[in-house]
Design a protein around this motif. Structure first.
Motif, mmCIF file in Angstrom:
data_model
loop_
_atom_site.group_PDB
_atom_site.id
_atom_site.type_symbol
_atom_site.label_atom_id
_atom_site.label_comp_id
_atom_site.label_asym_id
_atom_site.label_seq_id
_atom_site.Cartn_x
_atom_site.Cartn_y
_atom_site.Cartn_z
ATOM 1 N N VAL A 116 0.843 -1.190 0.000
ATOM 2 C CA VAL A 116 0.000 0.000 0.000
ATOM 3 C C VAL A 116 0.880 1.243 0.000
ATOM 4 C CG1 VAL A 116 -1.947 -1.110 1.153
ATOM 5 C CG2 VAL A 116 -0.188 -0.006 2.512
ATOM 6 N N GLY A 117 0.298 2.330 -0.411
ATOM 7 C CA GLY A 117 1.000 3.604 -0.420
ATOM 8 C C GLY A 117 0.090 4.692 0.101
ATOM 9 N N GLU A 118 0.644 5.884 0.190
ATOM 10 C CA GLU A 118 -0.118 7.040 0.649
ATOM 11 C C GLU A 118 0.045 8.140 -0.384
ATOM 12 O OE1 GLU A 118 -0.032 10.286 4.304
ATOM 13 O OE2 GLU A 118 1.355 8.605 4.308
ATOM 14 N N VAL A 119 -1.074 8.747 -0.801
ATOM 15 C CA VAL A 119 -1.005 9.859 -1.742
ATOM 16 C C VAL A 119 -0.402 11.050 -1.014
ATOM 17 C CG1 VAL A 119 -2.313 11.430 -3.213
ATOM 18 C CG2 VAL A 119 -2.961 9.005 -3.082
ATOM 19 N N LEU A 120 0.776 11.485 -1.482
ATOM 20 C CA LEU A 120 1.484 12.601 -0.864
ATOM 21 C C LEU A 120 1.164 13.929 -1.537
ATOM 22 C CD1 LEU A 120 4.996 10.916 -0.467
ATOM 23 C CD2 LEU A 120 3.179 11.127 1.252
ATOM 24 N N GLU A 121 0.879 13.855 -2.840
ATOM 25 C CA GLU A 121 0.604 15.075 -3.593
ATOM 26 C C GLU A 121 -0.254 14.721 -4.794
ATOM 27 O OE1 GLU A 121 3.080 18.540 -6.040
ATOM 28 O OE2 GLU A 121 4.173 16.980 -4.967
ATOM 29 N N LYS A 122 -1.197 15.632 -5.098
ATOM 30 C CA LYS A 122 -2.036 15.455 -6.277
ATOM 31 C C LYS A 122 -2.295 16.841 -6.849
ATOM 32 C CE LYS A 122 -6.478 14.196 -5.961
ATOM 33 N NZ LYS A 122 -7.680 13.369 -5.776
ATOM 34 N N ARG A 123 -1.936 17.035 -8.131
ATOM 35 C CA ARG A 123 -2.140 18.346 -8.751
ATOM 36 C C ARG A 123 -2.304 18.202 -10.254
ATOM 37 N NH1 ARG A 123 2.945 19.442 -10.997
ATOM 38 N NH2 ARG A 123 4.652 18.468 -9.862
ATOM 39 N N VAL A 124 -2.976 19.169 -10.832
ATOM 40 C CA VAL A 124 -3.138 19.222 -12.278
ATOM 41 C C VAL A 124 -1.824 19.676 -12.888
ATOM 42 C CG1 VAL A 124 -4.383 20.341 -14.169
ATOM 43 C CG2 VAL A 124 -5.608 19.674 -12.079
ATOM 44 N N ASP A 125 -1.415 19.008 -13.958
ATOM 45 C CA ASP A 125 -0.178 19.327 -14.670
ATOM 46 C C ASP A 125 -0.525 19.383 -16.149
ATOM 47 O OD1 ASP A 125 2.402 19.682 -15.538
ATOM 48 O OD2 ASP A 125 3.093 17.675 -14.984
ATOM 49 N N GLY A 126 -0.891 20.573 -16.633
ATOM 50 C CA GLY A 126 -1.340 20.698 -18.021
ATOM 51 C C GLY A 126 -2.640 19.933 -18.192
ATOM 52 N N GLY A 134 3.830 7.794 -1.789
ATOM 53 C CA GLY A 134 4.916 7.329 -0.936
ATOM 54 C C GLY A 134 4.604 5.927 -0.443
ATOM 55 N N THR A 135 5.639 5.122 -0.290
ATOM 56 C CA THR A 135 5.454 3.757 0.218
ATOM 57 C C THR A 135 6.713 3.328 0.961
ATOM 58 O OG1 THR A 135 4.690 1.530 -0.368
ATOM 59 C CG2 THR A 135 6.207 2.592 -1.912
ATOM 60 N N THR A 136 6.804 2.091 1.325
ATOM 61 C CA THR A 136 7.923 1.590 2.108
ATOM 62 C C THR A 136 9.111 1.247 1.213
ATOM 63 O OG1 THR A 136 7.228 -0.701 1.923
ATOM 64 C CG2 THR A 136 6.311 0.570 3.761
ATOM 65 N N GLY A 137 10.283 1.158 1.814
ATOM 66 C CA GLY A 137 11.487 0.756 1.096
ATOM 67 C C GLY A 137 11.355 -0.637 0.512
ATOM 68 N N GLU A 138 10.641 -1.511 1.209
ATOM 69 C CA GLU A 138 10.434 -2.882 0.736
ATOM 70 C C GLU A 138 9.729 -2.884 -0.619
ATOM 71 O OE1 GLU A 138 10.252 -7.087 0.709
ATOM 72 O OE2 GLU A 138 11.457 -5.707 1.912
ATOM 73 N N ILE A 139 8.728 -2.042 -0.776
ATOM 74 C CA ILE A 139 7.996 -1.966 -2.041
ATOM 75 C C ILE A 139 8.847 -1.272 -3.103
ATOM 76 C CG2 ILE A 139 5.978 -0.939 -3.190
ATOM 77 C CD1 ILE A 139 5.358 -3.391 -1.433
ATOM 78 N N MET A 140 9.593 -0.252 -2.732
ATOM 79 C CA MET A 140 10.387 0.520 -3.693
ATOM 80 C C MET A 140 11.489 -0.310 -4.345
ATOM 81 S SD MET A 140 8.968 3.390 -4.000
ATOM 82 C CE MET A 140 10.206 4.240 -4.962
ATOM 83 N N ARG A 141 12.001 -1.304 -3.649
ATOM 84 C CA ARG A 141 13.074 -2.075 -4.272
ATOM 85 C C ARG A 141 12.529 -2.913 -5.399
ATOM 86 N NH1 ARG A 141 13.037 -7.381 -3.092
ATOM 87 N NH2 ARG A 141 11.860 -7.941 -1.266
#
Length: 141
Positions: A116-126, A134-141
């Motif tokens: 699972v992760g957590e939404v850290l930022e959400k914005r319109v880009d064009g 964001g998530t844990t190091g275990e998932i990122m590897r």
């Protein structure tokens, strides 16, 4: 394996506790079943045991009708996804599994939930939506 390209929208018919659902070891016991209304796009190639991606989660079809399919939801799936919050009428994205040598549009995703992760930022880009998760190091590897 899925492409990540949604084939169609479906809707939840029900999410219920079945007291005598067939379990992984062949016994019967309590388990949750999700019934989803779908159109012929997804159902035309569906068969018992096939994978159908429901709003990003790979599920196995355990029952089929001309207008819907049923899938069992494991406790881990309910804990780690939003599927436990679905109610009758909830819209869901539906996607058929990719076929070898078939439709893939240059994409490839598993559809299995690893964490699972957590939404850290959400914005319109064009004309796009930027989402930082964001998530844990275990998932990122």
């Amino acid at each position: 394996m899925f492409t990540g390209i949604v084939d169609e929208m479906g809707s939840v018919r029900s999410l219920t506790l079945n007291p005598s659902m067939p379990l992984w070891d062949g016994s019967l016991g309590p388990g949750y079943e999700l019934v989803v209304s779908a159109s012929p796009t997804v159902l035309s190639t569906a068969y018992l045991g096939c994978s159908i991606c429901v709003s990003g989660v790979c599920l196995t079809a355990t029952s089929l009708s001309p207008s819907s399919f049923t899938a069992g939801l494991a406790p881990e799936t309910l804990r780690r996804t939003h599927l436990s919050s679905l109610v009758a009428g909830s819209p869901v994205n539906l996607e058929r599994a990719a076929s070898i040598g078939g439709r893939n549009s240059g994409h490839g995703v598993q559809g299995h939930v690893d964490g699972v992760g957590e939404v850290l930022e959400k914005r319109v880009d064009g004309d796009s939506l930027y989402i930082k998760v964001g998530t844990t190091g275990e998932i990122m590897r």
